[in-house]
Design a protein around this motif. Structure first.
Motif, short mmCIF file in Angstrom:
data_model
loop_
_atom_site.label_atom_id
_atom_site.label_comp_id
_atom_site.label_asym_id
_atom_site.label_seq_id
_atom_site.Cartn_x
_atom_site.Cartn_y
_atom_site.Cartn_z
N ALA A 96 0.84 -1.20 0.00
CA ALA A 96 0.00 0.00 0.00
C ALA A 96 0.87 1.25 0.00
CB ALA A 96 -0.91 0.00 1.22
N GLY A 97 0.32 2.33 -0.53
CA GLY A 97 0.99 3.62 -0.46
C GLY A 97 2.10 3.79 -1.47
N VAL A 98 2.73 4.97 -1.43
CA VAL A 98 3.75 5.30 -2.42
C VAL A 98 5.10 4.65 -2.10
CG1 VAL A 98 2.63 7.48 -3.02
CG2 VAL A 98 4.34 7.45 -1.20
N LYS A 99 5.30 4.23 -0.84
CA LYS A 99 6.60 3.65 -0.50
C LYS A 99 6.80 2.27 -1.11
CE LYS A 99 7.20 6.26 3.78
NZ LYS A 99 7.42 6.20 5.25
N GLY A 100 5.73 1.70 -1.65
CA GLY A 100 5.86 0.40 -2.29
C GLY A 100 6.07 0.48 -3.79
N ILE A 101 6.26 1.70 -4.32
CA ILE A 101 6.39 1.87 -5.77
C ILE A 101 7.85 1.73 -6.19
CG2 ILE A 101 6.11 3.50 -7.67
CD1 ILE A 101 3.77 4.73 -6.15
N SER A 102 8.07 0.95 -7.24
CA SER A 102 9.41 0.80 -7.82
C SER A 102 9.40 1.31 -9.25
CB SER A 102 9.84 -0.68 -7.78
OG SER A 102 9.87 -1.16 -6.45
N LEU A 103 10.59 1.49 -9.82
CA LEU A 103 10.74 2.06 -11.16
C LEU A 103 11.42 1.06 -12.08
CD1 LEU A 103 10.54 4.56 -13.05
CD2 LEU A 103 12.80 5.23 -12.21
N PHE A 104 10.93 0.98 -13.33
CA PHE A 104 11.42 -0.01 -14.29
C PHE A 104 11.64 0.61 -15.67
CE2 PHE A 104 8.92 -1.99 -11.03
CZ PHE A 104 9.69 -3.08 -10.63
N ILE A 105 12.69 0.15 -16.33
CA ILE A 105 12.90 0.43 -17.75
C ILE A 105 12.19 -0.65 -18.54
CG2 ILE A 105 14.59 0.64 -19.60
CD1 ILE A 105 16.69 1.31 -17.42
N VAL A 106 11.25 -0.25 -19.38
CA VAL A 106 10.52 -1.21 -20.22
C VAL A 106 10.63 -0.74 -21.67
CG1 VAL A 106 8.34 -2.39 -20.62
CG2 VAL A 106 8.92 -1.62 -18.31
N PRO A 107 11.56 -1.29 -22.45
CA PRO A 107 11.70 -0.85 -23.84
C PRO A 107 10.56 -1.36 -24.71
CG PRO A 107 13.22 -2.64 -23.38
CD PRO A 107 12.56 -2.30 -22.08
N LYS A 108 10.18 -0.59 -25.70
CA LYS A 108 9.15 -1.03 -26.65
C LYS A 108 9.59 -2.30 -27.36
CE LYS A 108 7.14 0.48 -31.10
NZ LYS A 108 7.05 1.61 -32.06
N HIS A 109 10.85 -2.35 -27.78
CA HIS A 109 11.42 -3.55 -28.41
C HIS A 109 12.51 -4.11 -27.52
CE1 HIS A 109 9.26 -3.06 -32.21
NE2 HIS A 109 9.59 -1.78 -32.20
N ARG A 110 12.57 -5.42 -27.42
CA ARG A 110 13.57 -6.09 -26.58
C ARG A 110 14.97 -5.82 -27.11
NH1 ARG A 110 11.80 -10.70 -23.89
NH2 ARG A 110 13.96 -10.75 -23.11
N VAL A 111 15.93 -5.74 -26.22
CA VAL A 111 17.32 -5.50 -26.58
C VAL A 111 18.19 -6.52 -25.86
CG1 VAL A 111 16.93 -3.04 -26.93
CG2 VAL A 111 17.70 -3.86 -24.69
N ASP A 112 19.39 -6.75 -26.41
CA ASP A 112 20.32 -7.64 -25.73
C ASP A 112 21.17 -6.84 -24.75
OD1 ASP A 112 22.36 -6.36 -27.15
OD2 ASP A 112 22.59 -7.98 -28.62
N ALA A 113 22.13 -7.49 -24.15
CA ALA A 113 22.94 -6.85 -23.10
C ALA A 113 23.75 -5.67 -23.61
CB ALA A 113 23.86 -7.88 -22.46
N GLU A 114 23.98 -5.63 -24.93
CA GLU A 114 24.75 -4.53 -25.52
C GLU A 114 23.85 -3.44 -26.09
OE1 GLU A 114 27.97 -4.53 -25.08
OE2 GLU A 114 27.71 -6.46 -24.06
N GLY A 115 22.55 -3.66 -26.01
CA GLY A 115 21.63 -2.64 -26.50
C GLY A 115 21.19 -2.82 -27.93
N LYS A 116 21.55 -3.94 -28.55
CA LYS A 116 21.11 -4.18 -29.93
C LYS A 116 19.69 -4.73 -29.92
CE LYS A 116 25.78 -5.16 -31.62
NZ LYS A 116 26.68 -6.17 -32.25
N LEU A 117 18.89 -4.27 -30.87
CA LEU A 117 17.52 -4.75 -30.98
C LEU A 117 17.50 -6.23 -31.34
CD1 LEU A 117 15.92 -1.75 -32.93
CD2 LEU A 117 15.78 -2.20 -30.49
N THR A 118 16.69 -7.00 -30.62
CA THR A 118 16.63 -8.44 -30.88
C THR A 118 15.64 -8.78 -31.98
OG1 THR A 118 14.86 -8.81 -29.26
CG2 THR A 118 17.15 -8.87 -28.44
N GLY A 119 14.83 -7.81 -32.38
CA GLY A 119 13.79 -8.08 -33.37
C GLY A 119 12.48 -8.50 -32.75
N GLU A 120 12.44 -8.61 -31.43
CA GLU A 120 11.24 -9.04 -30.73
C GLU A 120 10.59 -7.85 -30.04
OE1 GLU A 120 9.97 -12.00 -27.01
OE2 GLU A 120 12.06 -11.84 -27.66
N ARG A 121 9.30 -7.63 -30.32
CA ARG A 121 8.59 -6.56 -29.64
C ARG A 121 8.30 -6.99 -28.21
NH1 ARG A 121 4.71 -1.75 -31.29
NH2 ARG A 121 4.00 -1.21 -29.20
N ASN A 122 8.51 -6.07 -27.28
CA ASN A 122 8.18 -6.33 -25.90
C ASN A 122 6.65 -6.39 -25.75
OD1 ASN A 122 8.65 -6.77 -23.18
ND2 ASN A 122 9.72 -4.84 -22.82
#
Length: 603
Positions: A229-255
């Motif tokens: 409950a409340g705002v103290k339970g909120i976390s932040l996430f990076i969610v890319p539109k398209h999936r990427v590998d560890a180096e940041g290259k597009l994998t061709g798969e849409r998230n």
């Protein structure tokens, strides 16, 4: 009004921004390099943004079932902007930045807000997104996501609101579940699967860049599966539109992020605004930024900078309306001037600007707009002081920014909107037709009272938290700065009356703050938080105008045409606007219950 002329005056004659070049971070710069940046942005805004502002208003984003279609002008303008490197203007040289002072960066970006704020929104969101990651992300998150955003390769968003929650972030229900037993070992950060819906997401879907970096607030379920409950339970996430590998290259798969629909708004029609669904196919992959439960603190890094940007954007929309109505008032003839020959039908009609009431409306716009510019740039200058000043000045800048951020966002979004309303009024019946641009300026600006925290939220933050934090330390520091300006202005006969008026307004503001909290009841104190916000904002603007006036008189160029206009705007604000604070503070001081006590069925 020439926005460039005003920005130059505020930057150099008032804030002395060129003196920042003596600091190590800005040592490679000079007045010449600052001017070159301003020149480039002014030209680009004029050539690539302004000509298409009406086009983007009439040709809204369209979803064809597969992609969101935008006019080619949007793509061209944004690609031209990213080519300048301005997305990374304030960043370290090591990552391709220019290490520009924040105050210069904001002044340069002001041209784009005035030219087409709908296009400029993509840039503001991306810059804020990437800056947040530079402050709170891991090295890999900065390299993969932030660096590409600063380069203009990918754009970014902020995903806070939900259909059922709106501004009440404590009530969000988007959930993030650890993705497998090895979720903490992913090179891009602890990996989760997100499921939920986000509403009012500007720039949430488009084809301008091959990927979009969504920053998403969500809650991680506890061991019992329930959301905290409340705002103290909120976390932040990076969610890319398209999936990427560890180096940041597009994998061709849409998230697993899908467009549920486009919102069609009163203004900002050229900016895609979306409802996004996360996890329709099992869960969108996201990477946690910071620690669990730390999401809101991280996000507010972006939101506080965005609030200053929203205020400056609102101001520049006011400037656009002012320029248009000033030009119209000089050209349009109507009626006869009051006085000799005023009733002579045979006399030639007077131009609008010859009428006293038209001049009143023009002067009000000038006071609101140039005052709003001063407010935004003063706050940006505090950002520079926070990061590059000595320990004492840095700490003071942090405290002052805490106090002024609610005003930097709210005051221009209310009063630059009023400037746009006056611009329509000066145009008469033509003002609310699409033959003239002022109706679009008003529509675009009306959104800013809601963007990045509504007026009411800013008011609650100011009176409920900022004004009383650390025993009122922020208010005391601000009062000390205002007192210094009063002392500076009092010896100057031209400003003495205004200085005394400001001193009295400040005294009453302090008394009203104490009276509001006299019962120690938040309900009593905050029942009239919005009038308090309005009075506080007008007091701040009176202070800034008085400080500007003192700088003009000390500079010895009070007789120049531009400074005569500035001093007239100062006179207008002190005589017509500052007295409004008495009425606003009266209900604050008395803890008036009119609005709280009216029964629901009486409406």
């Amino acid at each position: 009004m020439s926005s460039r002329q005003t920005l130059d005056f505020l930057l150099y004659d008032w804030l002395r921004a060129d003196e920042l070049t003596t600091r190590e971070r800005f040592a490679e710069h000079s007045r010449a390099t600052f001017d070159a940046v301003l020149d480039t942005c002014e030209r680009l805004a004029r050539d690539k943004f302004a000509p298409f502002n009406r086009l983007l208003d009439t040709q809204e984003p369209l979803f064809d079932g597969q992609r969101v279609q935008l006019p080619q002008a949007t793509h061209d303008a944004l690609h031209a902007y990213t080519a300048t490197g301005m997305l990374a203007a304030a960043q370290d040289a090591e990552i391709g930045g220019m290490q520009l002072p924040c105050v210069v960066e904001m002044a340069a970006n002001a041209f784009f807000s005035q030219a087409s704020i709908a296009i400029g929104a993509y840039n503001m969101l991306t810059r804020g997104n990437a800056s947040l990651l530079m402050a709170h992300g891991t090295d890999r998150q900065q390299q993969v996501f932030a660096a590409r955003e600063f380069a203009g390769e990918w754009f970014g968003t902020m995903c806070l609101s939900e259909p059922q929650a709106g501004s009440s972030l404590s009530d969000i229900v988007t959930r993030a579940t650890p993705d497998g037993e090895d979720f903490e070992s992913d090179p891009l950060g602890p990996r989760y699967r997100l499921v939920g819906n986000k509403m009012w997401i500007s720039a949430g879907e488009h084809e301008i860049t091959p990927n979009i970096v969504h920053l998403v607030l969500a809650k991680i379920p506890g061991p019992d599966g329930r959301l905290p409950a409340g705002v103290k339970g909120i976390s932040l996430f990076i969610v890319p539109k398209h999936r990427v590998d560890a180096e940041g290259k597009l994998t061709g798969e849409r998230n697993d992020v899908s467009l549920a629909g486009l919102n069609h708004k009163l203004g900002f029609r050229g900016t895609t605004n979306t409802l996004l669904n996360f996890g329709e196919k099992g869960g969108a992959v996201g990477y946690r930024v910071g620690q669990p439960g730390d999401g809101l603190r991280c996000m507010f890094h972006m939101m506080n900078e965005a609030r200053i940007g929203v205020g400056l954007g609102a101001t520049m929309l006011g400037a656009a309306g002012y320029d248009a109505s000033l030009e119209y008032a000089k050209q349009r003839s109507q009626g006869r001037a009051v006085g000799a020959g005023g009733k002579d039908a045979a006399a030639p009609p007077a131009r609008l600007i010859e009428h006293a009431d038209i001049r009143r409306m023009l002067l009000a716009q000038k006071a609101y707009v140039e005052g709003g510019m001063a407010l935004a740039l003063y706050c940006a200058r505090l950002v520079d002081e926070q990061h590059t000043g000595d320990a004492g000045s840095s700490a003071a800048a942090v405290t002052l920014l805490e106090m002024l951020t609610p005003i930097a966002k709210s005051w221009p979004s209310e009063w630059a909107l009023e400037a746009n309303s006056l611009a329509i009024q000066i145009h008469g019946g033509y003002g609310y037709t699409r033959d003239f641009p002022v109706e679009q300026h008003w529509r675009d600006n009306r959104l800013n009272m809601i963007h990045e925290g509504t007026h009411g939220i800013q008011a609650l933050d100011l009176l409920g938290r900022k004004a009383v934090m650390q025993g009122g330390a922020g208010l005391k520091l601000l009062a000390h700065r205002i007192d210094a300006t009063v002392a500076r202005a009092l010896p100057q006969a031209r400003l003495a009356t205004h200085a005394n008026a400001l001193a009295q307004a400040l005294q009453r503001l302090g008394a009203a703050t104490r009276s509001a909290w006299a019962t120690a009841s938040p309900e009593d104190a905050l029942g009239n938080a919005t009038p308090y916000l309005q009075a506080f904002g007008h007091t701040i603007l009176a202070w800034l105008w008085l400080d500007v006036g003192a700088a003009i008189l000390e500079g010895g160029a009070a007789d120049s045409t531009a400074n005569v206009g500035r001093l007239a705007a100062l006179d207008y604000f002190m005589r017509y606007e500052l007295p409004k604070t008495d009425a606003w503070l009266r209900v604050v001081e008395s803890r008036d219950r009119t609005c709280r006590d009216v029964p629901e069925d009486a409406f």
